[in-house]
Write an enzyme that holds these catalytic residues in place. Sequence first.
Site, PDB file in Angstrom:
ATOM      1  N   MET A   1       0.846  -1.207   0.000  1.00 46.73           N
ATOM      2  CA  MET A   1       0.000   0.000   0.000  1.00 46.73           C
ATOM      3  C   MET A   1       0.875   1.247   0.000  1.00 46.73           C
ATOM      4  O   MET A   1       1.943   1.261   0.599  1.00 46.73           O
ATOM      5  CB  MET A   1      -0.902  -0.015   1.239  1.00 46.73           C
ATOM      6  CG  MET A   1      -2.106   0.888   1.118  1.00 46.73           C
ATOM      7  SD  MET A   1      -3.262   0.671   2.509  1.00 46.73           S
ATOM      8  CE  MET A   1      -2.296   1.240   3.890  1.00 46.73           C
ATOM      9  N   CYS A   2       0.412   2.266  -0.658  1.00 41.66           N
ATOM     10  CA  CYS A   2       1.147   3.530  -0.679  1.00 41.66           C
ATOM     11  C   CYS A   2       1.096   4.188   0.693  1.00 41.66           C
ATOM     12  O   CYS A   2       0.292   3.830   1.550  1.00 41.66           O
ATOM     13  CB  CYS A   2       0.530   4.493  -1.673  1.00 41.66           C
ATOM     14  SG  CYS A   2       0.324   3.804  -3.307  1.00 41.66           S
ATOM     15  N   GLN A   3       1.961   5.161   0.876  1.00 49.43           N
ATOM     16  CA  GLN A   3       1.989   5.937   2.115  1.00 49.43           C
ATOM     17  C   GLN A   3       1.750   7.403   1.787  1.00 49.43           C
ATOM     18  O   GLN A   3       2.333   7.936   0.831  1.00 49.43           O
ATOM     19  CB  GLN A   3       3.368   5.824   2.775  1.00 49.43           C
ATOM     20  CG  GLN A   3       3.746   4.423   3.201  1.00 49.43           C
ATOM     21  CD  GLN A   3       3.155   4.007   4.528  1.00 49.43           C
ATOM     22  OE1 GLN A   3       2.726   4.848   5.329  1.00 49.43           O
ATOM     23  NE2 GLN A   3       3.108   2.710   4.770  1.00 49.43           N
TER      24      GLN A   3
END
Lengths: 260, 260
Positions: A1-3
């Site tokens: 998942m992106c941050q």
Amino acid sequence: MCQLLGMNCNTPTDILFSFEGFHRRGGLTDHHADGWGIAFFEGKGCRIFLDDKPSVESAVAHLVRNYPIKSQNVIAHIRKATQGEVNLANTHPFMREMWGQYWIFAHNGDLKTFQPEAGCHFNPVGSTDSERAFCYLLEQLRSKWCSAPQLDELFAEIDRLAAEIRQHGVFNFMLSNGEVLFAHCATHLHYIIRQAPFNKAHLVDDDVTVDFSTVTTPHDRVAVVATQPLTDNESWTQLQPGQLLLFRDGAPLLVSSGSH
Amino acid sequence: MCQLLGMNCNTPTDILFSFEGFHRRGGLTDHHADGWGIAFFEGKGCRIFLDDKPSVESAVAHLVRNYPIKSQNVIAHIRKATQGEVNLANTHPFMREMWGQYWIFAHNGDLKTFQPEAGCHFNPVGSTDSERAFCYLLEQLRSKWCSAPQLDELFAEIDRLAAEIRQHGVFNFMLSNGEVLFAHCATHLHYIIRQAPFNKAHLVDDDVTVDFSTVTTPHDRVAVVATQPLTDNESWTQLQPGQLLLFRDGAPLLVSSGSH
């Protein structure tokens, strides 16, 4: 998942401490090796650094870590590609001009089924679901208002559009025009307000501590928003799924009730 | 007077040699101390470095000089402020999205009397005559075409709009969408095409020589456009006042006849 990482302050502030922990999530402490970007507003102007290399290796990250740019509004993003190949055009944050203001947007999530029609004013350059959602959001706002509306009207409309778009998948995002920061939570988003009396903070991702009381004035107020808390000795507030917050001058000004 | 630098190539090329001479015009060999900027296209994406500090002092200039970004289209600008204060929002190059492409623009000159009406699609964020002219140019193009037209039609319309805008003052500019580079001369603009057999080139502003034959392949072709010639041992072509050139793959593809 992106941050995602966002900052909104009442006085220009550098983001070095938070970025120090955040950028380590670009390949060292977490798996986000598909590029990163950061946008700093300075007045009405905006400076964006984008890199389609993992952030721990990047010469641009080195510059940002060592160049204390002070800003009242910052949005940063580390990408884990879900849709669209890894290249510069697909690297967040994205920027457009609307109403004579720059708008910056970064997204964490996946909008598999979101394929809006081409816009009249705004169209994606790259091939991500994120840029499609950003252009759709601005297109709707620009079609409704030819110039910037009142903040409460704008907030209500973005809240409505976020609810519409998140029918298509996971839609955590941050959006700023350099004056205010919108943060929308679909799954994970946390924030903290730092203000006097300032204390020490210790990073989760690195053995680094800063004593904010030595680098601030008693009037400073800073809101930091991130996918996951960046420090392990402060109390972060978790946003609720479906919730939209508008930060101004380092504090939440408008808060929606969440899923509806 | 501001300084413009543009590069258009048939293969991604670094601009380190030309930038080495050009950035020295930001305070050392010439008087341009009001900021600078450079935009690099990489595919459809674009990376812009902006700095409202003189370019010889800048940490960002240091990064650009030492980070060999390869690009097919580059536009750089050193600013001598004539209208609009010195701040980030007034720093060239400017960027907008049109037709699903990023468009980059930088201007050298002064358009004292140019005050177009607010646009439907594009409006300035800062307070320069340059950004007003850029937004006006895009507004006219976007109003005429909802999606990208043929290159020859686009060229003819930009030639017509440039002639209209230069009634208001000095209007040297460069414009790129990442595929082609437009260069318009009002007063001063020069270009050179470098292709096999490659030779040595020596900078005007610094005692630096590069032997391009050691860093190129026989198929490379690079057009460099600048306000004043950057080298003193090559033959630069001077554009005529009122002339518009369109460069593609490192060579002029379309050339207008000049003042009309």
